[in-house]
Design a protein around this motif. Structure first.
Motif, mmCIF file in Angstrom:
data_model
loop_
_atom_site.group_PDB
_atom_site.id
_atom_site.type_symbol
_atom_site.label_atom_id
_atom_site.label_comp_id
_atom_site.label_asym_id
_atom_site.label_seq_id
_atom_site.Cartn_x
_atom_site.Cartn_y
_atom_site.Cartn_z
ATOM 1 N N ILE A 4 0.845 -1.194 0.000
ATOM 2 C CA ILE A 4 0.000 0.000 0.000
ATOM 3 C C ILE A 4 0.880 1.243 0.000
ATOM 4 N N ASN A 5 0.578 2.188 -0.923
ATOM 5 C CA ASN A 5 1.343 3.423 -1.053
ATOM 6 C C ASN A 5 0.396 4.599 -1.297
ATOM 7 N N PRO A 6 0.788 5.809 -0.868
ATOM 8 C CA PRO A 6 -0.050 6.986 -1.124
ATOM 9 C C PRO A 6 0.060 7.445 -2.573
ATOM 10 N N GLY A 60 12.628 5.331 1.033
ATOM 11 C CA GLY A 60 12.920 4.324 2.045
ATOM 12 C C GLY A 60 12.918 2.920 1.471
ATOM 13 N N ASP A 61 12.588 1.953 2.308
ATOM 14 C CA ASP A 61 12.644 0.548 1.941
ATOM 15 C C ASP A 61 11.279 0.043 1.509
ATOM 16 N N GLY A 62 11.030 0.072 0.210
ATOM 17 C CA GLY A 62 9.803 -0.492 -0.328
ATOM 18 C C GLY A 62 8.614 0.451 -0.399
ATOM 19 N N ASN A 63 8.769 1.710 -0.014
ATOM 20 C CA ASN A 63 7.678 2.672 -0.088
ATOM 21 C C ASN A 63 7.803 3.494 -1.367
ATOM 22 N N VAL A 64 6.658 3.848 -1.947
ATOM 23 C CA VAL A 64 6.657 4.641 -3.172
ATOM 24 C C VAL A 64 5.601 5.740 -3.043
ATOM 25 N N LEU A 65 6.027 6.978 -3.232
ATOM 26 C CA LEU A 65 5.111 8.115 -3.292
ATOM 27 C C LEU A 65 4.783 8.332 -4.756
ATOM 28 N N MET A 66 3.479 8.368 -5.084
ATOM 29 C CA MET A 66 3.061 8.498 -6.476
ATOM 30 C C MET A 66 2.118 9.680 -6.631
ATOM 31 N N GLY A 67 1.986 10.183 -7.867
ATOM 32 C CA GLY A 67 1.110 11.316 -8.073
ATOM 33 C C GLY A 67 0.711 11.516 -9.516
ATOM 34 N N THR A 68 -0.261 12.443 -9.697
ATOM 35 C CA THR A 68 -0.789 12.786 -11.013
ATOM 36 C C THR A 68 -1.369 14.191 -10.969
ATOM 37 N N ASP A 69 -1.501 14.786 -12.141
ATOM 38 C CA ASP A 69 -2.248 16.033 -12.283
ATOM 39 C C ASP A 69 -3.686 15.690 -12.652
ATOM 40 N N THR A 70 -4.645 16.433 -12.117
ATOM 41 C CA THR A 70 -6.037 16.287 -12.539
ATOM 42 C C THR A 70 -6.253 17.176 -13.757
ATOM 43 N N ASN A 82 -10.397 14.730 -2.165
ATOM 44 C CA ASN A 82 -10.159 13.793 -3.259
ATOM 45 C C ASN A 82 -8.757 14.012 -3.834
ATOM 46 N N ASN A 83 -7.907 14.673 -3.062
ATOM 47 C CA ASN A 83 -6.557 14.969 -3.542
ATOM 48 C C ASN A 83 -5.568 13.849 -3.226
ATOM 49 N N PHE A 84 -6.081 12.697 -2.775
ATOM 50 C CA PHE A 84 -5.217 11.545 -2.568
ATOM 51 C C PHE A 84 -6.031 10.267 -2.723
ATOM 52 N N SER A 85 -5.337 9.180 -2.987
ATOM 53 C CA SER A 85 -5.913 7.841 -3.034
ATOM 54 C C SER A 85 -4.925 6.911 -2.358
ATOM 55 N N ILE A 86 -5.389 5.737 -2.038
ATOM 56 C CA ILE A 86 -4.502 4.692 -1.542
ATOM 57 C C ILE A 86 -4.315 3.702 -2.683
ATOM 58 N N SER A 87 -3.069 3.481 -3.065
ATOM 59 C CA SER A 87 -2.747 2.568 -4.147
ATOM 60 C C SER A 87 -2.362 1.211 -3.560
ATOM 61 N N VAL A 88 -3.003 0.160 -4.065
ATOM 62 C CA VAL A 88 -2.714 -1.211 -3.625
ATOM 63 C C VAL A 88 -2.058 -1.931 -4.791
ATOM 64 N N ASP A 89 -0.802 -2.345 -4.620
ATOM 65 C CA ASP A 89 -0.099 -3.124 -5.636
ATOM 66 C C ASP A 89 -0.183 -4.585 -5.239
ATOM 67 N N THR A 90 -0.755 -5.396 -6.125
ATOM 68 C CA THR A 90 -1.008 -6.796 -5.822
ATOM 69 C C THR A 90 0.006 -7.711 -6.497
ATOM 70 N N ASP A 91 -0.081 -9.002 -6.148
ATOM 71 C CA ASP A 91 0.827 -10.011 -6.698
ATOM 72 C C ASP A 91 0.240 -10.765 -7.882
ATOM 73 N N SER A 92 -1.057 -10.532 -8.205
ATOM 74 C CA SER A 92 -1.683 -11.263 -9.306
ATOM 75 C C SER A 92 -2.997 -10.591 -9.701
ATOM 76 N N GLU A 93 -3.508 -10.946 -10.885
ATOM 77 C CA GLU A 93 -4.826 -10.483 -11.290
ATOM 78 C C GLU A 93 -5.881 -10.994 -10.308
ATOM 79 N N ALA A 94 -5.749 -12.239 -9.892
ATOM 80 C CA ALA A 94 -6.730 -12.831 -8.976
ATOM 81 C C ALA A 94 -6.776 -12.060 -7.655
ATOM 82 N N GLU A 95 -5.618 -11.689 -7.126
ATOM 83 C CA GLU A 95 -5.593 -10.911 -5.891
ATOM 84 C C GLU A 95 -6.205 -9.532 -6.132
#
Length: 143
Positions: A4-6, A60-70, A82-95
């Motif tokens: 999970i990353n911001p 740091g170790d395994g954390n990623v800060l990400m962003g976009t312009d609206t 609505n100026n942030f979301s929580i990004s979930v990076d998974t290990d598979s399509e099924a997950e």
């Protein structure tokens, strides 16, 4: 398991903000993509095309800060909350499917999970508590 990353949204200030964060935390951008680089990106205004579609800065170790312009031209409007979301990076399509479907129960699909032009299985949702989530599986990272 998922990481999970911001994910931060800005109104035309993503590049400035991320150059600032880079000066604070150090490191190099992992990815920086502009809207003009997406399919049909040449059909948008030069101003919108030069804005940031996606940027990621490892911290740091395994954390990623990400962003976009609206982009208002794409129907997006930035409001506090609505100026942030929580990004979930998974290990598979099924997950991805399992997490997405569980989170969206009682909420709203913003973008259904689908294969994308950038090589991921990706979807967006707002859960029943009003929290925005991005669910992402990068192809080539199967475990």
């Amino acid at each position: 398991m998922a990481a999970i990353n911001p994910y931060l949204n800005f109104e035309g200030k993503t590049e400035e903000a991320f150059n600032f964060y880079k000066s604070v935390f150090g490191g190099e951008f992992q990815v920086i993509q502009r809207f003009k680089d997406m399919p049909d990106g040449d059909k948008m205004s030069a101003e919108d095309g030069n804005k940031i579609m996606h940027v990621s800065l490892p911290i740091g170790d395994g954390n990623v800060l990400m962003g976009t312009d609206t982009l208002e031209s794409m129907g997006q409007k930035l409001n506090m909350g609505n100026n942030f979301s929580i990004s979930v990076d998974t290990d598979s399509e099924a997950e991805s499917d399992q997490i997405f479907n569980a989170l969206v129960a009682g909420g709203e699909v913003v973008m259904p999970l689908e294969k994308t032009f950038w090589g991921a299985y990706f979807g967006m949702l707002t859960d029943r508590f009003g929290i925005q989530w991005l669910v992402n599986f990068d192809y080539g990272k199967e475990k």
